[in-house]
Enzyme design. Structure first.
Site, PDB file in Angstrom:
ATOM      1  N   ASP A 241       0.832  -1.202   0.000  1.00 36.03           N
ATOM      2  CA  ASP A 241       0.000   0.000   0.000  1.00 36.03           C
ATOM      3  C   ASP A 241       0.876   1.266   0.000  1.00 36.03           C
ATOM      4  O   ASP A 241       0.580   2.235  -0.705  1.00 36.03           O
ATOM      5  CB  ASP A 241      -0.928  -0.022   1.224  1.00 36.03           C
ATOM      6  CG  ASP A 241      -1.897   1.140   1.203  1.00 36.03           C
ATOM      7  OD1 ASP A 241      -2.767   1.161   0.310  1.00 36.03           O
ATOM      8  OD2 ASP A 241      -1.785   2.034   2.056  1.00 36.03           O
ATOM      9  N   LYS A 245       1.188   4.176  -2.977  1.00 37.22           N
ATOM     10  CA  LYS A 245       1.100   5.626  -2.763  1.00 37.22           C
ATOM     11  C   LYS A 245       2.326   6.325  -3.352  1.00 37.22           C
ATOM     12  O   LYS A 245       2.214   7.363  -4.021  1.00 37.22           O
ATOM     13  CB  LYS A 245       0.983   5.937  -1.272  1.00 37.22           C
ATOM     14  CG  LYS A 245      -0.367   5.540  -0.706  1.00 37.22           C
ATOM     15  CD  LYS A 245      -0.384   5.665   0.804  1.00 37.22           C
ATOM     16  CE  LYS A 245      -1.704   5.163   1.350  1.00 37.22           C
ATOM     17  NZ  LYS A 245      -1.726   4.987   2.790  1.00 37.22           N
TER      18      LYS A 245
HETATM   19  N1  NDP Z   1      -9.843   3.132   4.731  1.00 40.65           N
HETATM   20  C1  NDP Z   1      -9.001   4.121   4.518  1.00 40.65           C
HETATM   21  O1  NDP Z   1      -8.505   4.767   5.449  1.00 40.65           O
HETATM   22  C2  NDP Z   1      -8.632   4.498   3.127  1.00 40.65           C
HETATM   23  C3  NDP Z   1      -9.005   3.707   2.057  1.00 40.65           C
HETATM   24  N2  NDP Z   1      -8.634   4.068   0.790  1.00 40.65           N
HETATM   25  C4  NDP Z   1      -9.041   3.212  -0.310  1.00 40.65           C
HETATM   26  O2  NDP Z   1     -10.457   3.252  -0.433  1.00 40.65           O
HETATM   27  C5  NDP Z   1     -10.933   1.995  -0.897  1.00 40.65           C
HETATM   28  C6  NDP Z   1     -12.022   1.492   0.032  1.00 40.65           C
HETATM   29  O3  NDP Z   1     -11.486   1.321   1.316  1.00 40.65           O
HETATM   30  P1  NDP Z   1     -12.430   0.798   2.518  1.00 40.65           P
HETATM   31  O4  NDP Z   1     -13.759   1.406   2.385  1.00 40.65           O
HETATM   32  O5  NDP Z   1     -11.661   0.997   3.745  1.00 40.65           O
HETATM   33  O6  NDP Z   1     -12.515  -0.760   2.160  1.00 40.65           O
HETATM   34  P2  NDP Z   1     -13.669  -1.790   2.486  1.00 40.65           P
HETATM   35  O7  NDP Z   1     -13.076  -3.133   2.454  1.00 40.65           O
HETATM   36  O8  NDP Z   1     -14.415  -1.358   3.697  1.00 40.65           O
HETATM   37  O9  NDP Z   1     -14.675  -1.646   1.239  1.00 40.65           O
HETATM   38  C7  NDP Z   1     -14.335  -2.066  -0.043  1.00 40.65           C
HETATM   39  C8  NDP Z   1     -15.601  -2.023  -0.874  1.00 40.65           C
HETATM   40  O10 NDP Z   1     -15.263  -2.298  -2.235  1.00 40.65           O
HETATM   41  C9  NDP Z   1     -16.268  -3.166  -2.740  1.00 40.65           C
HETATM   42  N3  NDP Z   1     -15.818  -3.829  -3.939  1.00 40.65           N
HETATM   43  C10 NDP Z   1     -14.871  -4.771  -4.094  1.00 40.65           C
HETATM   44  N4  NDP Z   1     -14.778  -5.137  -5.384  1.00 40.65           N
HETATM   45  C11 NDP Z   1     -15.685  -4.393  -6.067  1.00 40.65           C
HETATM   46  C12 NDP Z   1     -16.060  -4.296  -7.419  1.00 40.65           C
HETATM   47  N5  NDP Z   1     -15.495  -5.065  -8.362  1.00 40.65           N
HETATM   48  N6  NDP Z   1     -17.024  -3.418  -7.768  1.00 40.65           N
HETATM   49  C13 NDP Z   1     -17.628  -2.645  -6.835  1.00 40.65           C
HETATM   50  N7  NDP Z   1     -17.300  -2.687  -5.520  1.00 40.65           N
HETATM   51  C14 NDP Z   1     -16.348  -3.558  -5.146  1.00 40.65           C
HETATM   52  C15 NDP Z   1     -16.568  -4.085  -1.581  1.00 40.65           C
HETATM   53  O11 NDP Z   1     -17.777  -4.787  -1.821  1.00 40.65           O
HETATM   54  P3  NDP Z   1     -18.302  -5.893  -0.774  1.00 40.65           P
HETATM   55  O12 NDP Z   1     -18.847  -5.103   0.382  1.00 40.65           O
HETATM   56  O13 NDP Z   1     -19.376  -6.566  -1.562  1.00 40.65           O
HETATM   57  O14 NDP Z   1     -17.148  -6.757  -0.439  1.00 40.65           O
HETATM   58  C16 NDP Z   1     -16.667  -3.048  -0.476  1.00 40.65           C
HETATM   59  O15 NDP Z   1     -17.932  -2.441  -0.503  1.00 40.65           O
HETATM   60  C17 NDP Z   1      -9.737   1.058  -0.988  1.00 40.65           C
HETATM   61  O16 NDP Z   1      -9.300   0.987  -2.300  1.00 40.65           O
HETATM   62  C18 NDP Z   1      -8.680   1.754  -0.120  1.00 40.65           C
HETATM   63  O17 NDP Z   1      -7.370   1.536  -0.565  1.00 40.65           O
HETATM   64  C19 NDP Z   1      -7.933   5.206   0.523  1.00 40.65           C
HETATM   65  C20 NDP Z   1      -7.550   6.020   1.536  1.00 40.65           C
HETATM   66  C21 NDP Z   1      -7.816   5.716   2.935  1.00 40.65           C
HETATM   67  N1  LIG Z   2      -4.674   1.357   4.469  1.00 48.05           N
HETATM   68  C1  LIG Z   2      -4.259   2.694   4.240  1.00 48.05           C
HETATM   69  C2  LIG Z   2      -5.458   3.581   4.141  1.00 48.05           C
HETATM   70  C3  LIG Z   2      -5.181   4.777   3.374  1.00 48.05           C
HETATM   71  O1  LIG Z   2      -4.761   4.761   2.235  1.00 48.05           O
HETATM   72  C4  LIG Z   2      -3.371   3.174   5.381  1.00 48.05           C
HETATM   73  O2  LIG Z   2      -3.354   2.515   6.409  1.00 48.05           O
HETATM   74  O3  LIG Z   2      -2.700   4.193   5.221  1.00 48.05           O
END
Ligand code: NDP
Ligand SMILES: N[C@@H](CC=O)C(=O)O
Length: 376
Positions: A241, A245
């Site tokens: 990850d 970035k």
């Molecule tokens: N959490 C954080 O602090 C941060 C996260 N991010 C990025 O944001 C994104 C989401 O993170 P987060 O919400 O924490 O992760 P989660 O695991 O909580 O959520 C991921 C979501 O993506 C969905 N998903 C997976 N595959 C597909 C697809 N093919 N089409 C549509 N939806 C799909 C999952 O569906 P299902 O529920 O059905 O499994 C789920 O709803 C990630 O890419 C992460 O890297 C970026 C910055 C910070």
């Molecule tokens: N998994 C990531 C979320 C943000 O991108 C982190 O821990 O920094």
């Protein structure tokens, strides 16, 4: 004059749900204060999609009703909502929405929001296609920006001059203004010599909590429960990850680097790499002692562990380092990230951006700011 943006959102996990709540709750205020109309037209997870017709999208009561069911405390899935359909391909969902916007004869723009954990092969065609047709894209998902460099270039060029219709602020440092700062420096003809720092909320949290004497397994489980980790925490613990970035920042600087060129250092043993996520989580206590020992060894020297990334003309490096406790990086706490820009103008004192770098709410706020930026 009002501007209309129709949101098609892939990903309804921690970040996606927090964003949905923010938009639904604040859409009337955003319209009043900024003249920007945000309407949800589709939400998608890994198995289902819900297309929202125009009347419902404009009906605040309906949107509040949906939010009451989808909010994390309630946690219903898209599949449980009336009208939800089994997900066809990611691209066909976009096609449906593009057809609809055409048939509504609407001047609105679609904003494809990627808050999913989907692969680049699933999402890159969707994002690039929307951009090519004059629409907008916002990513929190790093994967589509980390596929083959040619895909990145195509996505960037499809998004208009200066990447006008593409935003991805939260892919590096969550809502910290890292990507926008990089763009500002480039646009104003500064020369960026190096970007370095700690880019992982999860690894920052792990390092500080190890310092506090907590067990590795408990810290990782806690980070996952708080929504700091990637869907598979090995992406964080394995350094991938952070590498993503760093790669996104490097590519934004114009460097033609591939992810495979970045060497990462994993903070879990190889023997746990092919397990399912629940199995991996269950076996974490096996390495508690090892990481407690590593942290104790650093502490004996007045040092602490930090996972550090450096992007410079020499390429990208990421890895674990032992740094003095009272250094700028050593003083970081919890999920805080630090990003240090060394540039021609910011010399000898670099520009430093620091603050919370992970978590669903903070990340959703950054995604919302990205969406709103199209209408300003
Ligand atoms: N959490 C954080 O602090 C941060 C996260 N991010 C990025 O944001 C994104 C989401 O993170 P987060 O919400 O924490 O992760 P989660 O695991 O909580 O959520 C991921 C979501 O993506 C969905 N998903 C997976 N595959 C597909 C697809 N093919 N089409 C549509 N939806 C799909 C999952 O569906 P299902 O529920 O059905 O499994 C789920 O709803 C990630 O890419 C992460 O890297 C970026 C910055 C910070
Ligand atoms: N998994 C990531 C979320 C943000 O991108 C982190 O821990 O920094």
């Amino acid at each position: 004059m009002s501007k209309f943006y129709e949101i098609v959102q892939y990903g309804m996990g921690g970040v996606g749900r927090a964003l949905f709540g923010l938009v639904v709750q604040h859409a009337p205020e955003i319209k009043e204060r900024l003249g920007i109309n945000l309407r949800y037209r589709a939400i998608v997870d890994s198995t289902h999609a819900l297309h929202i017709d125009l009347n419902s999208a404009m009906n605040q009561q309906y949107m509040q009703y949906l939010w009451a069911r989808l909010k994390p405390e309630v946690g219903e899935r898209i599949s449980e909502q009336t009208g939800a359909v089994q997900k066809p391909s990611e691209l066909s969902i976009l096609a449906t929405e593009l057809d609809r916007i055409r048939s509504e004869d609407s001047a609105a723009k679609l904003v494809v929001v990627d808050t999913s954990g989907a692969s680049d092969s699933a999402m890159t065609p969707v994002l690039t296609s929307a951009l090519r047709q004059g629409h907008c894209a916002v990513l929190a998902n790093k994967r589509p920006l980390c596929g083959p460099i040619e895909d990145f270039r195509q996505m960037a060029s499809a998004s208009g001059l200066g990447m006008a219709r593409l935003r991805y602020e939260t892919t590096a440092g969550a809502a910290l203004p890292v990507v926008s700062t990089l763009r500002m420096l480039l646009d104003s003809f500064d020369q960026i010599n190096e970007i370095s720092g700690c880019f992982s909320g999860t690894l920052g949290y792990l390092a500080t909590e190890l310092e506090n004497g907590r067990k590795y397994s408990e810290i990782v489980a806690d980070a996952k429960a708080q929504g700091y980790t990637e869907p598979d925490p090995r992406d964080d613990l394995g350094g991938v990850d952070v590498a993503r970035k760093a790669l996104i920042l490097a590519r934004s600087l114009g460097m033609g680097i591939e992810l495979s060129e970045v060497t990462v250092e994993a903070l879990y043993p190889d023997s746990l790499s092919s397990l399912s996520v629940p199995e991996f989580m269950a076996r974490l206590p096996e390495v508690d002692e090892y990481y407690a020992g590593l942290a104790a060894k650093a502490a004996e020297k007045g040092e602490t562990l930090r996972y550090i990334a450096i992007v410079s003309g020499k390429g990208l490096t990421v890895g674990l380092q032992s740094v003095p406790k009272d250094s700028q990086i050593g003083r970081l706490r919890g999920t805080d990230n630090i990003v240090v820009f060394k540039t021609r103008r910011y010399d000898p004192n670099p520009m430093v951006i620091q603050g919370r770098g992970a978590g669903p709410e903070v990340t959703a706020s950054g995604v919302l700011a990205d969406i709103i930026s199209f209408g300003r």
